[in-house]
Design an enzyme around this catalytic site. Structure first.
Site, PDB file in Angstrom:
ATOM      1  N   HIS A   1       0.843  -1.193   0.000  1.00 50.44           N
ATOM      2  CA  HIS A   1       0.000   0.000   0.000  1.00 50.44           C
ATOM      3  C   HIS A   1       0.881   1.247   0.000  1.00 50.44           C
ATOM      4  CE1 HIS A   1      -3.550  -2.355   2.037  1.00 50.44           C
ATOM      5  NE2 HIS A   1      -3.248  -2.785   0.833  1.00 50.44           N
TER       6      HIS A   1
HETATM    7  C1  LIG Z   1       0.198  -7.843  -4.676  1.00 48.95           C
HETATM    8  C2  LIG Z   1      -0.686  -6.676  -4.340  1.00 48.95           C
HETATM    9  C3  LIG Z   1      -1.894  -6.905  -3.688  1.00 48.95           C
HETATM   10  C4  LIG Z   1      -2.731  -5.836  -3.359  1.00 48.95           C
HETATM   11  N1  LIG Z   1      -3.943  -6.092  -2.764  1.00 48.95           N
HETATM   12  C5  LIG Z   1      -4.776  -5.078  -2.508  1.00 48.95           C
HETATM   13  C6  LIG Z   1      -6.072  -5.310  -1.964  1.00 48.95           C
HETATM   14  O1  LIG Z   1      -6.467  -6.447  -1.715  1.00 48.95           O
HETATM   15  N2  LIG Z   1      -6.868  -4.242  -1.705  1.00 48.95           N
HETATM   16  C7  LIG Z   1      -6.470  -2.966  -1.973  1.00 48.95           C
HETATM   17  O2  LIG Z   1      -7.243  -2.042  -1.723  1.00 48.95           O
HETATM   18  N3  LIG Z   1      -5.237  -2.709  -2.469  1.00 48.95           N
HETATM   19  C8  LIG Z   1      -4.397  -3.727  -2.759  1.00 48.95           C
HETATM   20  N4  LIG Z   1      -3.163  -3.474  -3.279  1.00 48.95           N
HETATM   21  C9  LIG Z   1      -2.757  -2.076  -3.475  1.00 48.95           C
HETATM   22  C10 LIG Z   1      -3.392  -1.494  -4.735  1.00 48.95           C
HETATM   23  O3  LIG Z   1      -3.277  -2.422  -5.793  1.00 48.95           O
HETATM   24  C11 LIG Z   1      -2.655  -0.205  -5.094  1.00 48.95           C
HETATM   25  O4  LIG Z   1      -2.713   0.692  -4.015  1.00 48.95           O
HETATM   26  C12 LIG Z   1      -3.284   0.465  -6.303  1.00 48.95           C
HETATM   27  O5  LIG Z   1      -3.248  -0.396  -7.430  1.00 48.95           O
HETATM   28  C13 LIG Z   1      -2.526   1.735  -6.639  1.00 48.95           C
HETATM   29  O6  LIG Z   1      -3.091   2.281  -7.795  1.00 48.95           O
HETATM   30  P1  LIG Z   1      -2.269   3.259  -8.694  1.00 48.95           P
HETATM   31  O7  LIG Z   1      -3.158   3.622  -9.838  1.00 48.95           O
HETATM   32  O8  LIG Z   1      -1.688   4.320  -7.874  1.00 48.95           O
HETATM   33  O9  LIG Z   1      -1.026   2.403  -9.260  1.00 48.95           O
HETATM   34  P2  LIG Z   1      -0.988   1.055 -10.079  1.00 48.95           P
HETATM   35  O10 LIG Z   1      -2.204   0.250  -9.848  1.00 48.95           O
HETATM   36  O11 LIG Z   1       0.350   0.465  -9.795  1.00 48.95           O
HETATM   37  O12 LIG Z   1      -1.046   1.539 -11.596  1.00 48.95           O
HETATM   38  C14 LIG Z   1       0.070   2.061 -12.275  1.00 48.95           C
HETATM   39  C15 LIG Z   1       0.035   1.574 -13.710  1.00 48.95           C
HETATM   40  O13 LIG Z   1       1.061   2.234 -14.440  1.00 48.95           O
HETATM   41  C16 LIG Z   1       1.767   1.288 -15.219  1.00 48.95           C
HETATM   42  N5  LIG Z   1       3.142   1.814 -15.390  1.00 48.95           N
HETATM   43  C17 LIG Z   1       4.108   1.934 -14.466  1.00 48.95           C
HETATM   44  N6  LIG Z   1       5.215   2.459 -15.003  1.00 48.95           N
HETATM   45  C18 LIG Z   1       4.938   2.694 -16.289  1.00 48.95           C
HETATM   46  C19 LIG Z   1       5.689   3.237 -17.356  1.00 48.95           C
HETATM   47  N7  LIG Z   1       6.931   3.658 -17.186  1.00 48.95           N
HETATM   48  N8  LIG Z   1       5.117   3.317 -18.589  1.00 48.95           N
HETATM   49  C20 LIG Z   1       3.820   2.887 -18.768  1.00 48.95           C
HETATM   50  N9  LIG Z   1       3.055   2.373 -17.781  1.00 48.95           N
HETATM   51  C21 LIG Z   1       3.613   2.283 -16.563  1.00 48.95           C
HETATM   52  C22 LIG Z   1       1.702   0.007 -14.423  1.00 48.95           C
HETATM   53  O14 LIG Z   1       1.891  -1.100 -15.271  1.00 48.95           O
HETATM   54  C23 LIG Z   1       0.312   0.088 -13.838  1.00 48.95           C
HETATM   55  O15 LIG Z   1      -0.641  -0.460 -14.725  1.00 48.95           O
HETATM   56  C24 LIG Z   1      -2.324  -4.518  -3.653  1.00 48.95           C
HETATM   57  C25 LIG Z   1      -1.100  -4.294  -4.310  1.00 48.95           C
HETATM   58  C26 LIG Z   1      -0.316  -5.359  -4.671  1.00 48.95           C
HETATM   59  C27 LIG Z   1       0.982  -5.102  -5.410  1.00 48.95           C
END
Ligand SMILES: Cc1cc2nc3c(=O)[nH]c(=O)nc-3n(C[C@H](O)[C@H](O)[C@H](O)COP(=O)(O)OP(=O)(O)OC[C@H]3O[C@@H](n4cnc5c(N)ncnc54)[C@H](O)[C@@H]3O)c2cc1C
Length: 425
Positions: free
Chosen positions: A358
């Protein structure tokens, strides 16, 4: 984005809710405003199948003519005009070819809490000393990556049960016929999110919070770390938490693949603060993460208080009906402490804790003048025009929740702000 309850339940979730009520935690819908209490877990699934943000928000619209999705493309830099400090495009690599895309209006960086700060720094926005160390010309000196919060959990409070068949066990449920039934109806134990059945929010005696804000989340599992054991099982949880075989076997080998109950405490508001730095100026390198977990003494002490609460839950009649008995795990590092002393539990917490992924706050939101802020309250990067960060990296403080829903909320709120800022232009 669909939110639902899990159809399949073990009797242990009812014991968890009942035990909670006995100790003063009401049964609640923890997504309602008052969330101190215990409730059934809610998941972002549809008919028992996981629903990602991409499936919910992007797939239905992927044929729109004004939406272009480039799969397997890696953004490597935000292009910024240094005379006006205005972002105008993104450099990316796809099929090993370097390319550029230009923006008429603005760039939205949404690469998550690790890659968004990395991309900002690679583009010249970040701490002056770090950028100069890696030979990146500075465009704007900002505290990118300076703050990193995360949620860690301690999966080691495990209770053996004297009743068989009441918990999840992969060796019992990981069968082809159960998988096929789940594919068709989504309503058996395969739909369970890793055995999680209930969530409880408590405020330990160590909390200094005046309001009704919890400091610990209890994740009630209809099983435990040992539920994915057995000769043909995945061992997914212990592997996901990167537990070494040596530690696992010493601590839990004797109860592997047996009926158990556990509640993982998750530290909601750690006082320990981490950071993120660039490893080098290569966009394909991973950044360096310094979790600094449990460096503040109150964090380990709060975990110990949570252990005591879980033990009290297990001592109530609803769990004693199943003969719940604490497993005296032997960690090589903790042999010098008496089992069940506070020192033993602190040592166990320091040995076994794992991240729940997280991570937040690496591109922290805050007003002008906030020395730790990277983006303003409309998520625009301070001092740079036409560049916003829209993902969990902007969350300024720890939240009393997991971070997926907050990330979706940030996306929806940002969509409104972006639309309103361009409406009359
Ligand atoms: C194993 C795991 C289990 C989890 N379980 C839960 C849960 O049960 N419940 C919950 O609430 N949260 C959970 N989380 C946390 C939750 O998934 C994250 O907090 C949330 O996904 C964050 O969203 P975000 O959009 O900030 O980033 P992300 O979801 O990481 O999205 C970022 C996106 O950008 C892309 N990206 C990155 N760098 C680049 C680049 N240079 N060029 C192009 N694309 C790029 C990535 O591929 C990704 O698709 C979990 C996380 C993990 C890793």
């Amino acid at each position: 984005m669909n939110v639902e309850f899990i159809n399949f339940k073990t009797p242990l979730i009812r014991a968890f809710l009942e035990a909670g009520r006995i100790l003063g935690s009401p049964t609640v819908d923890y997504n309602a405003p008052e969330h101190l209490g215990f409730g059934y877990v809610q998941t972002t699934t549809r008919n028992g199948k996981r629903l990602s943000a991409a499936k919910a928000f992007l797939h239905p619209y992927k044929k729109r003519r004004n939406l272009h999705i480039l799969p397997m493309a890696t953004a490597t830099k935000v292009l910024i005009d240094t005379t006006t400090n205005t972002a105008y495009g993104v450099q990316y690599v796809r099929n090993r070819l370097k390319n550029e895309v230009r923006a008429r209006r603005e760039i939205i960086l949404s690469a998550g809490p690790m890659a968004s700060p990395q991309l900002l720094m690679l583009s010249g926005i970040g701490p002056r000393d770090q950028l100069s160390r890696h030979g990146i010309p500075l465009i704007k000196d900002l505290p990118v990556g300076r703050t990193l919060y995360d949620h860690i959990t301690f999966p080691g409070i495990i209770f053996s049960l004297n009743t068989t068949g009441v918990s999840f066990m992969e060796s019992r449920s990981g069968t082809v016929s159960k998988f096929l039934k789940w594919m068709q109806f989504g309503d058996n134990e395969v739909a369970s999110p890793g055995g999680v059945e209930g969530i409880g929010y408590i405020k330990t005696p160590l909390s200094t919070e005046v309001e009704d804000i919890p400091d610990i989340e209890l994740i009630s599992i209809g099983g435990s770390l040992v539920s994915d054991g057995g000769p043909k099982s995945s061992k997914a949880t212990r592997r996901g938490m990167r537990l070494s075989d040596d530690i696992f076997n010493a601590a839990f080998g004797s109860i592997d693949n047996t009926d158990t109950w556990s509640a993982f405490p998750m530290l909601l508001h750690p006082k320990s603060v981490g950071s993120l730095e660039l490893k080098n100026n290569n966009p394909f390198s991973h950044p360096l993460l310094y979790g600094n977990y449990l460096t503040h003494p109150i964090d380990a002490a709060t975990f110990v208080a949570a252990v005591r609460h879980v033990q009290a839950l297990a001592a109530t009649p609803p769990f004693q009906k199943f003969g719940a008995k604490i497993h005296p795990a032997q960690y090589p590092e903790c042999r010098k402490f008496n089992f069940d002393s506070d020192e033993y539990w602190e040592c166990a917490v320091r040995t076994l804790s794992a991240t729940l992924h997280h991570q937040i706050a690496t591109c922290r939101m805050g007003p002008v003048g906030d020395p730790l802020a990277v983006v303003d309250p409309e998520l625009r990067v301070h001092g740079i025009n036409r560049l916003r960060v829209v993902d969990s990296s902007i969350i300024p403080q720890t939240v009393s929740a997991h971070t997926h829903a907050p990330a979706v909320m940030i996306g929806e709120k940002a969509a409104d702000m972006i639309r309103s800022s361009w409406r009359y232009k």
